[in-house]
Motif scaffolding. Structure first.
Motif, PDB file in Angstrom:
ATOM      1  N   ALA A 150       0.841  -1.196   0.000  1.00 19.12           N
ATOM      2  CA  ALA A 150       0.000   0.000   0.000  1.00 19.12           C
ATOM      3  C   ALA A 150       0.876   1.246   0.000  1.00 19.12           C
ATOM      4  N   LEU A 151       0.398   2.278  -0.685  1.00 17.29           N
ATOM      5  CA  LEU A 151       1.179   3.499  -0.813  1.00 17.29           C
ATOM      6  C   LEU A 151       0.271   4.715  -0.724  1.00 17.29           C
ATOM      7  N   THR A 152       0.709   5.691   0.045  1.00 17.47           N
ATOM      8  CA  THR A 152       0.035   6.984   0.119  1.00 17.47           C
ATOM      9  C   THR A 152       0.934   8.021  -0.531  1.00 17.47           C
TER      10      THR A 152
ATOM     11  N   GLN B 241      -1.076  10.767 -16.279  1.00 13.94           N
ATOM     12  CA  GLN B 241      -1.161   9.423 -16.842  1.00 13.94           C
ATOM     13  C   GLN B 241      -0.361   8.426 -16.013  1.00 13.94           C
ATOM     14  N   VAL B 242       0.809   8.837 -15.540  1.00 13.21           N
ATOM     15  CA  VAL B 242       1.621   7.962 -14.685  1.00 13.21           C
ATOM     16  C   VAL B 242       0.854   7.626 -13.399  1.00 13.21           C
ATOM     17  N   LEU B 243       0.221   8.626 -12.803  1.00 14.47           N
ATOM     18  CA  LEU B 243      -0.540   8.393 -11.570  1.00 14.47           C
ATOM     19  C   LEU B 243      -1.744   7.483 -11.809  1.00 14.47           C
ATOM     20  N   LEU B 244      -2.431   7.680 -12.924  1.00 13.09           N
ATOM     21  CA  LEU B 244      -3.579   6.828 -13.242  1.00 13.09           C
ATOM     22  C   LEU B 244      -3.133   5.391 -13.522  1.00 13.09           C
ATOM     23  N   ALA B 245      -2.006   5.238 -14.210  1.00  6.52           N
ATOM     24  CA  ALA B 245      -1.473   3.904 -14.476  1.00  6.52           C
ATOM     25  C   ALA B 245      -1.032   3.232 -13.173  1.00  6.52           C
ATOM     26  N   ALA B 246      -0.467   4.016 -12.272  1.00  4.71           N
ATOM     27  CA  ALA B 246      -0.071   3.473 -10.972  1.00  4.71           C
ATOM     28  C   ALA B 246      -1.289   2.950 -10.229  1.00  4.71           C
ATOM     29  N   ARG B 247      -2.373   3.687 -10.298  1.00  2.00           N
ATOM     30  CA  ARG B 247      -3.602   3.240  -9.621  1.00  2.00           C
ATOM     31  C   ARG B 247      -4.048   1.881 -10.161  1.00  2.00           C
TER      32      ARG B 247
ATOM     33  N   GLY C  35      -4.401  -3.916  -9.503  1.00  2.00           N
ATOM     34  CA  GLY C  35      -4.117  -5.246 -10.030  1.00  2.00           C
ATOM     35  C   GLY C  35      -3.282  -6.089  -9.085  1.00  2.00           C
ATOM     36  N   ASP C  36      -2.426  -5.431  -8.320  1.00  2.00           N
ATOM     37  CA  ASP C  36      -1.584  -6.127  -7.341  1.00  2.00           C
ATOM     38  C   ASP C  36      -2.310  -6.388  -6.022  1.00  2.00           C
ATOM     39  N   GLY C  37      -3.516  -5.831  -5.887  1.00  2.00           N
ATOM     40  CA  GLY C  37      -4.276  -6.028  -4.653  1.00  2.00           C
ATOM     41  C   GLY C  37      -3.857  -5.126  -3.512  1.00  2.00           C
ATOM     42  N   HIS C  38      -3.271  -3.977  -3.858  1.00  2.00           N
ATOM     43  CA  HIS C  38      -2.826  -3.023  -2.841  1.00  2.00           C
ATOM     44  C   HIS C  38      -3.511  -1.676  -3.058  1.00  2.00           C
ATOM     45  N   ALA C  39      -3.597  -0.900  -1.997  1.00  2.00           N
ATOM     46  CA  ALA C  39      -4.227   0.417  -2.069  1.00  2.00           C
ATOM     47  C   ALA C  39      -3.219   1.479  -2.466  1.00  2.00           C
ATOM     48  N   LEU C  40      -3.715   2.459  -3.213  1.00  2.00           N
ATOM     49  CA  LEU C  40      -2.944   3.648  -3.554  1.00  2.00           C
ATOM     50  C   LEU C  40      -3.842   4.838  -3.272  1.00  2.00           C
ATOM     51  N   ALA C  41      -3.374   5.767  -2.465  1.00  2.00           N
ATOM     52  CA  ALA C  41      -4.190   6.918  -2.081  1.00  2.00           C
ATOM     53  C   ALA C  41      -3.387   8.198  -2.206  1.00  2.00           C
ATOM     54  N   ILE C  42      -4.123   9.285  -2.401  1.00  2.00           N
ATOM     55  CA  ILE C  42      -3.503  10.609  -2.386  1.00  2.00           C
ATOM     56  C   ILE C  42      -3.967  11.307  -1.121  1.00  2.00           C
ATOM     57  N   ALA C  43      -3.016  11.841  -0.371  1.00  4.29           N
ATOM     58  CA  ALA C  43      -3.326  12.526   0.880  1.00  4.29           C
ATOM     59  C   ALA C  43      -2.932  13.987   0.771  1.00  4.29           C
ATOM     60  N   SER C  44      -3.673  14.815   1.446  1.00  2.41           N
ATOM     61  CA  SER C  44      -3.334  16.237   1.569  1.00  2.41           C
ATOM     62  C   SER C  44      -3.100  16.905   0.222  1.00  2.41           C
ATOM     63  N   ALA C  45      -3.936  16.598  -0.750  1.00  3.17           N
ATOM     64  CA  ALA C  45      -3.763  17.188  -2.083  1.00  3.17           C
ATOM     65  C   ALA C  45      -3.905  18.705  -2.013  1.00  3.17           C
TER      66      ALA C  45
END
Length: 92
Positions: A31-33, A48-54, A59-69
């Protein structure tokens, strides 16, 4: 388990896209914030890089979140027509 945190740089432009991709791939597998509080400029290629990362994290079964945007990040994100929920989520 607490998600790892990566602070995004102030400028996410064309030149930053390969660096961003490498930094994200180095953190793949858990998981990554992403701390977007310092972002002043978000370019299309980094978006596009951020959307691809999501998709990759999903797909890997891990969370990706953006904090304090930052306001600039959110404004530019939505100006591109991207759905804020595409990277929102609980990465804890």
């Amino acid at each position: 388990m607490t998600a790892a945190c990566y602070s995004l740089p102030a400028v996410l432009d064309l030149g930053q896209a390969p660096v961003l991709r490498s930094e994200l791939l180095a953190r793949r597998g858990s998981a990554l914030t992403l701390d977007a509080s310092a972002v002043d400029r978000l370019g299309g290629l980094c978006l596009q890089v951020l959307l691809a990362a999501r998709r990759t994290w999903d797909g890997d079964g891990h969370a990706l979140a953006i904090a304090s945007a930052s306001e600039a990040f959110l404004n530019q994100w939505t100006a591109f027509g991207a759905d804020p929920s595409a990277v929102q989520g609980d990465a804890a």
